[in-house]
Enzyme design. Structure first.
Site, PDB file in Angstrom:
ATOM      1  N   MET A  59      23.990  11.858  49.004  1.00 59.05           N
ATOM      2  CA  MET A  59      25.267  11.154  49.107  1.00 59.05           C
ATOM      3  C   MET A  59      25.311  10.051  50.153  1.00 59.05           C
ATOM      4  O   MET A  59      26.368   9.499  50.437  1.00 59.05           O
ATOM      5  CB  MET A  59      26.407  12.161  49.357  1.00 59.05           C
ATOM      6  CG  MET A  59      26.626  13.131  48.206  1.00 59.05           C
ATOM      7  SD  MET A  59      26.736  12.320  46.572  1.00 59.05           S
ATOM      8  CE  MET A  59      28.369  11.602  46.690  1.00 59.05           C
ATOM      9  N   GLU A 116      21.867  16.190  32.659  1.00 52.40           N
ATOM     10  CA  GLU A 116      21.022  15.796  33.794  1.00 52.40           C
ATOM     11  C   GLU A 116      19.820  16.717  33.923  1.00 52.40           C
ATOM     12  O   GLU A 116      18.700  16.264  34.182  1.00 52.40           O
ATOM     13  CB  GLU A 116      21.823  15.857  35.101  1.00 52.40           C
ATOM     14  CG  GLU A 116      22.880  14.788  35.211  1.00 52.40           C
ATOM     15  CD  GLU A 116      23.611  14.825  36.544  1.00 52.40           C
ATOM     16  OE1 GLU A 116      24.081  13.779  36.971  1.00 52.40           O
ATOM     17  OE2 GLU A 116      23.715  15.907  37.163  1.00 52.40           O
ATOM     18  N   GLY A 148      22.316  21.123  44.582  1.00 56.15           N
ATOM     19  CA  GLY A 148      20.876  21.142  44.315  1.00 56.15           C
ATOM     20  C   GLY A 148      20.490  21.613  42.926  1.00 56.15           C
ATOM     21  O   GLY A 148      19.344  21.999  42.695  1.00 56.15           O
ATOM     22  N   SER A 149      21.426  21.556  41.967  1.00 60.58           N
ATOM     23  CA  SER A 149      21.065  22.049  40.627  1.00 60.58           C
ATOM     24  C   SER A 149      20.010  21.150  39.978  1.00 60.58           C
ATOM     25  O   SER A 149      19.176  21.630  39.211  1.00 60.58           O
ATOM     26  CB  SER A 149      22.298  22.191  39.738  1.00 60.58           C
ATOM     27  OG  SER A 149      22.839  20.932  39.429  1.00 60.58           O
ATOM     28  N   ASP A 157      23.580   1.893  42.849  1.00 58.43           N
ATOM     29  CA  ASP A 157      23.528   2.284  41.430  1.00 58.43           C
ATOM     30  C   ASP A 157      23.151   1.095  40.540  1.00 58.43           C
ATOM     31  O   ASP A 157      23.564   1.029  39.376  1.00 58.43           O
ATOM     32  CB  ASP A 157      24.871   2.896  40.972  1.00 58.43           C
ATOM     33  CG  ASP A 157      25.212   4.164  41.739  1.00 58.43           C
ATOM     34  OD1 ASP A 157      24.283   4.923  42.066  1.00 58.43           O
ATOM     35  OD2 ASP A 157      26.397   4.395  42.031  1.00 58.43           O
ATOM     36  N   HIS A 177      22.462   9.318  38.068  1.00 53.26           N
ATOM     37  CA  HIS A 177      23.870   8.977  38.228  1.00 53.26           C
ATOM     38  C   HIS A 177      24.664   9.562  37.054  1.00 53.26           C
ATOM     39  O   HIS A 177      24.242   9.422  35.907  1.00 53.26           O
ATOM     40  CB  HIS A 177      24.026   7.450  38.268  1.00 53.26           C
ATOM     41  CG  HIS A 177      25.435   7.023  38.493  1.00 53.26           C
ATOM     42  ND1 HIS A 177      26.038   7.114  39.734  1.00 53.26           N
ATOM     43  CD2 HIS A 177      26.377   6.558  37.640  1.00 53.26           C
ATOM     44  CE1 HIS A 177      27.296   6.696  39.627  1.00 53.26           C
ATOM     45  NE2 HIS A 177      27.524   6.360  38.373  1.00 53.26           N
TER      46      HIS A 177
HETATM   47  C1  GRF Z   1      24.834  15.027  39.995  1.00 57.20           C
HETATM   48  O1  GRF Z   1      25.915  14.983  39.109  1.00 57.20           O
HETATM   49  C2  GRF Z   1      24.204  13.662  40.147  1.00 57.20           C
HETATM   50  O2  GRF Z   1      24.335  12.866  39.008  1.00 57.20           O
HETATM   51  C3  GRF Z   1      24.991  13.062  41.280  1.00 57.20           C
HETATM   52  O3  GRF Z   1      25.242  14.125  42.145  1.00 57.20           O
HETATM   53  C4  GRF Z   1      25.268  15.355  41.421  1.00 57.20           C
HETATM   54  C5  GRF Z   1      24.310  16.294  42.102  1.00 57.20           C
HETATM   55  O4  GRF Z   1      24.378  17.604  41.607  1.00 57.20           O
HETATM   56  N1  GRF Z   1      24.240  11.971  41.863  1.00 57.20           N
HETATM   57  P1  GRF Z   1      23.372  18.731  42.142  1.00 57.20           P
HETATM   58  O5  GRF Z   1      23.490  18.792  43.660  1.00 57.20           O
HETATM   59  O6  GRF Z   1      21.998  18.357  41.706  1.00 57.20           O
HETATM   60  O7  GRF Z   1      23.843  19.999  41.504  1.00 57.20           O
END
Ligand code: GRF
Length: 205
Positions: free
Chosen positions: A93, A177, A14-15, A148, A112
């Site tokens: 996911m 991101e 969830g970052s 994607d 992504h």
């Molecule tokens: C990220 O690297 C995103 O690109 C991919 O899943 C990861 C999720 O990371 N789809 P987080 O859970 O937001 O930390």
């Protein structure tokens, strides 16, 4: 400008959700996370959402539903009940069913960890490293029925270092991101866009 109500769907740490919430808090993104939804009870994203005071923090278990379509329909109902305009996938996911994508056509975005169309799929960071590219990055895109494969809203490049491992590279990709996702979301809300073929044209302020 009134805050745009959004739903965030996440399966993991969830970052990215955290980065979006921080940008909202800082006044840099005119959104309100009305709903955080996860298919996993142990997702860190749910904890982050609870701590930030997100109005609805929901876990739905796919095993409680007879099919992917039924599960997605239950998610869709929660999203509509919460009145969300945008659906932001942040490390979600599960592959969304076509019915779900159609229901929210043009309103679902994903991030992504590669420069699409290179390295789609669940192991983008590892695949890019193994392929030997020297530049990879991050893509924010609209979600359509191709995995994607939706029109690209924004990209940022991340150089690959010779001594990178999957973990070190993913850590730098995460940093990119955390900048790009809230920034793109803010732009979408403030500016708006139209899609022409595969190309996204920003409307300007
Ligand atoms: C990220 O690297 C995103 O690109 C991919 O899943 C990861 C999720 O990371 N789809 P987080 O859970 O937001 O930390």
């Amino acid at each position: 400008m009134p805050a745009s109500p959004i739903a965030v769907m996440a399966s993991g740490k969830g970052s990215n959700l955290g980065a979006i919430l921080a940008a909202i808090e800082a006044g840099a993104c005119p959104a309100e996370v009305r709903l955080a939804l996860s298919d996993r009870a142990d997702a860190g994203a749910l904890e982050i959402a609870r701590k930030a005071g997100v109005a609805e923090v929901v876990h739905l278990n796919p095993r409680d539903y007879e099919s992917r379509e039924r599960f997605d329909m239950a998610c869709a109902e929660r999203i509509e009940q919460a009145g969300c305009e945008w659906i932001v996938l942040a490390g979600y996911m599960r592959i969304l069913s076509e019915a779900f994508v159609r229901r929210f056509a043009g309103r679902i975005i994903n991030i992504h960890p590669a420069l699409l169309p290179a390295f789609p799929g669940a192991h983008a960071v590892r695949d890019a490293l193994e392929y030997g590219v020297t530049i990879t990055g991050v893509t924010v895109h609209l979600v359509n029925e191709v995995l994607d494969g939706g029109p690209i809203l924004a990209q940022a490049a991340v150089p690959v270092r010779e001594d990178d491992t999957e973990a070190t590279l993913h850590a730098r990709i995460h940093e990119a991101e955390h900048r790009l996702y809230p920034e793109t979301l803010a732009r979408m809300i403030r500016e708006g866009f139209v899609v022409e073929g595969r190309r996204v044209r920003w409307k300007g302020r």
